[in-house]
Structure formats: C-alpha cells, structure tokens
Design a protein around this motif. Sequence first.
Motif, mmCIF file in Angstrom:
data_model
loop_
_atom_site.group_PDB
_atom_site.id
_atom_site.type_symbol
_atom_site.label_atom_id
_atom_site.label_comp_id
_atom_site.label_asym_id
_atom_site.label_seq_id
_atom_site.Cartn_x
_atom_site.Cartn_y
_atom_site.Cartn_z
ATOM 1 N N MET A 1 -25.136 45.994 -71.932
ATOM 2 C CA MET A 1 -23.718 46.005 -72.388
ATOM 3 C C MET A 1 -22.850 45.747 -71.252
ATOM 4 O O MET A 1 -23.011 45.648 -70.040
ATOM 5 N N VAL A 23 -15.138 48.648 -72.397
ATOM 6 C CA VAL A 23 -16.390 47.949 -72.691
ATOM 7 C C VAL A 23 -15.955 46.537 -73.538
ATOM 8 O O VAL A 23 -14.953 46.404 -74.079
ATOM 9 N N ASN A 79 -23.078 47.708 -78.252
ATOM 10 C CA ASN A 79 -22.747 48.663 -77.290
ATOM 11 C C ASN A 79 -23.136 50.107 -77.725
ATOM 12 O O ASN A 79 -23.273 51.043 -76.993
#
Length: 165
Positions: A1, A23, A79
């Motif tokens: 990720m 993210v 993710n």
Amino acid sequence: MNYQKITPISIADGDGCRAVLWVSGCEHNCYNCHNPDTHDPTSGYLFDEAAEKRLFDLLKPNYISGLTFSGGDPLHPLNRGEVTRLARRLKTKMPEKTIWLYTGYLYKQICDLEVLRFVDVLIDGPYMDAQRCVGKFYGSTNQRIIQNPPLLYLGLRTEVCNIDN
C-alpha cells in the motif's frame, strides 16, 4: 500500500485530536475531489515498517483520540488488506483509540469487509460537488456518518444510523 502523508494532529477529520493516514488509490474520481493527487495507487510513498512505527508512535499520547483513514480511499481494493491489518493492530494494542474511516463506497457495497469490525465511525459515499457542505465531518450531504459499524457487521444491529439523525 502507498500513502501520501501522515498528519500528526488533525481536528477536522473526526472527533478530537486525531492522527490521519492519507492512503493512495481511489477509483471514484469524484468531480472537484479535494484530494485528486491521491487517486493513483502507485503515487506517494510505500507504507513500510518505518511509516507504521511513526504512525503508532503518533497515536501514543493520551490527547490523541485515535486514527482516521482517509485518502484516496482506504477501501480501494489495493488498500483493504493493509488497512484491515492496521485497524486490527490498533484495536489490539490501543483499544481506547477510535478509528474513523472515510470511503467513497456505500455501506451496502462494503458491509461484508472485515475492517468494519474495527472501525468506530464510517463515513460512506462519494463526494458530490452539487451537495457540498462546510463545517461537518463530511464533504457533501449525501455522505453518512455511521457510528459503530461493527454491530452491523456482526448482525447485532440491522439499520444504518447516522450520527446527524
């Protein structure tokens, strides 16, 4: 990720003072998105052991209420595994900390994901520029702030309740 940044203290991304993990990766492509630089899942930095240590160190002080996952979309398919692992680890190591998670998916699209067992507050739904609002914990009025999704995940509650109701 991959991730874009870690914010040590935020009061805009959930209740109290929170650390925020931004993210990389989002499939929603919402018009006028606030974070378009987070859409590419390969952008930013690899979330490695050093980043994880930094994040968990930031969560240690008592004045930090918890962690907010934002982005991009923490529930982008690339993710989900890592976000679930981090949420599980936080609830194991620091159960007093709350987890907020922002996603462009609707609850009904993600209701079977394990990560919801660990999330205290879920903000669901894509950003809609025509329904933009200011001063809330969400960007547009179509989005919902759902308290305690683990009860829904485990089947102990059947309705989605919004904090604002």
